[in-house]
Design an enzyme around this catalytic site. Structure first.
Site: not given
Length: 396
Positions: A301, A312, A326
């Site tokens: 999460s 990224d 998740k």
């Protein structure tokens, strides 16, 4: 599809149907229903039919416990509990709490509370433990043998998979398990106390600052910021952020933590039922120090939001094993008559648009933990060792 319907039936009709039955029972039934129990059953049934595996109903007490836990402080004895079949287990014991001082350990099972021995579930345990701060609570625990615990978990897993395969929920509390736990009993007397939940630890490992974050509660970003500033002042030349076994928490805290390390960029894409929105960093960057993030299969999460964003944006090297996967966001809503519901409101993607839900994040450097290794056990930690090696290459 009509967004205000369930299988084509307007949502108001669901309420009308339940009201009709309730009225008939109220008018003529010999046996009257309990309003609280009926409310709980109706809401849980509605949530179950949604197919949202993270949807959950909280009664007053459970809702209060949830809010307090995520605030970083609560009153209690210092254990996190989970129901598995007919037993309620200790999932975690927080350091420095009455339970820790009494010798309670993860895996212990509730036998009796204040002399009352019964078939416990999480609600009845929370109710029996609840009292005023400063009052005593007496608990007898069962510490299962490794053999009986293994047999029990194996049977539970088998029954859950069978239930799910036949279209059931696999809810462990509704399964009948023949294996009985055996072991030694531990009798404890503890004081119900105001507690601050330990959520972060930090230290210097040579010239590298190490931060372990356990959850994304409402204080997480501030705690990480304090730790980064403290380690920087101690001469840290690089930072390791350890998110292993961190199951997540508040999304806004994940955004704020990414913002401590990234000056300009995206944190995530949030895909709701009606739109996709991109969330950017807040502009609160506090450090340019090289960064390594440690993750494992239990990093989920909000942990994955932070990991994906730092990866990224090219801000950190990720070390460990593929994360849980998740990639959904839940909201919790208080109800006018007490309690609350939690349900999924969106799926999140990485800043580059990569899917996380059901997939997870693959580290830049994959390192498996040793068999049987437990975080904080003091045993050799090969994942941390590798993270340090990566950091040394960064800082020279």
């Amino acid at each position: 599809n009509d967004p205000n319907s369930v299988d084509g039936t307007p949502l108001t009709e669901v309420g009308n149907r339940v009201n009709e039955v309730a009225q008939d029972l109220d008018d003529e039934a010999l046996y009257q229903f309990d309003v609280d129990a009926a409310t709980k059953a109706a809401i849980e049934g509605l949530l179950a039919t949604s197919g949202d595996k993270y949807a959950q109903y909280f009664d007053d007490r459970a809702y209060e416990e949830y809010i307090q836990y995520n605030s970083g402080s609560y009153s209690g004895i210092g254990v996190e509990i989970v129901q598995m079949g007919q037993y309620v287990f200790v999932a975690n014991v927080y350091d420095g709490t009455p339970a820790a001082e009494a010798g309670v350990k993860p895996g212990d099972v509730f036998v009796s509370i204040d002399g009352v021995q019964q078939q416990w579930d999480t609600d009845s345990v929370l109710s029996a433990l609840k009292r005023e701060v400063g009052e005593n609570v007496n608990v007898v625990w069962l510490r299962p043998t490794e053999e009986s615990l293994t047999a029990y978990v194996n049977e539970l897993s088998y029954l859950q998979s069978q239930a799910e395969a036949s279209g059931g929920s696999g809810d462990s509390s509704k399964l009948t398990i023949s294996t009985q736990l055996v072991g030694d009993q531990l009798s404890t007397q503890m004081v119900y106390s105001n507690l601050t939940i330990p959520n972060i630890s930090s230290s210097m490992i040579g010239n590298v600052g190490y931060i372990k974050l356990d959850s994304f509660n409402s204080e997480a970003a501030g705690d990480v910021e304090d730790a980064v500033n403290s380690l920087s002042s101690q001469g840290a030349q690089g930072l390791i952020l350890d998110l292993r076994d961190n199951g997540g928490g508040y999304v806004d805290q994940a955004v704020d933590i990414v913002s401590l390390f990234v000056e300009d960029g995206d944190v995530l894409q949030l895909k709701s039922r009606s739109s996709t929105k991109t969330t950017k960093v807040t502009g609160n960057k506090i450090t340019d120090l090289p960064l390594v993030v440690l993750v494992n299969e239990n990093s989920a999460s909000a942990s994955e939001i932070v990991t994906a964003a730092l990866k990224d944006n090219g801000r950190a090297t990720i070390v460990g094993t593929t994360t849980f996967g998740k990639g959904t966001v839940q909201d919790i809503v208080g109800l006018s008559y007490g309690g609350g519901i939690k349900f999924t409101i969106a799926e999140y993607l990485s800043p580059n648009g990569n899917t996380i839900n059901g997939v997870g994040i693959t580290p830049d450097v994959v390192v498996q933990a040793q068999d049987g290794f437990e975080l904080g056990s003091g045993e050799d930690d090969v994942q941390l060792d590798q993270a340090l090696q990566v950091m040394y290459q960064k800082i020279g």
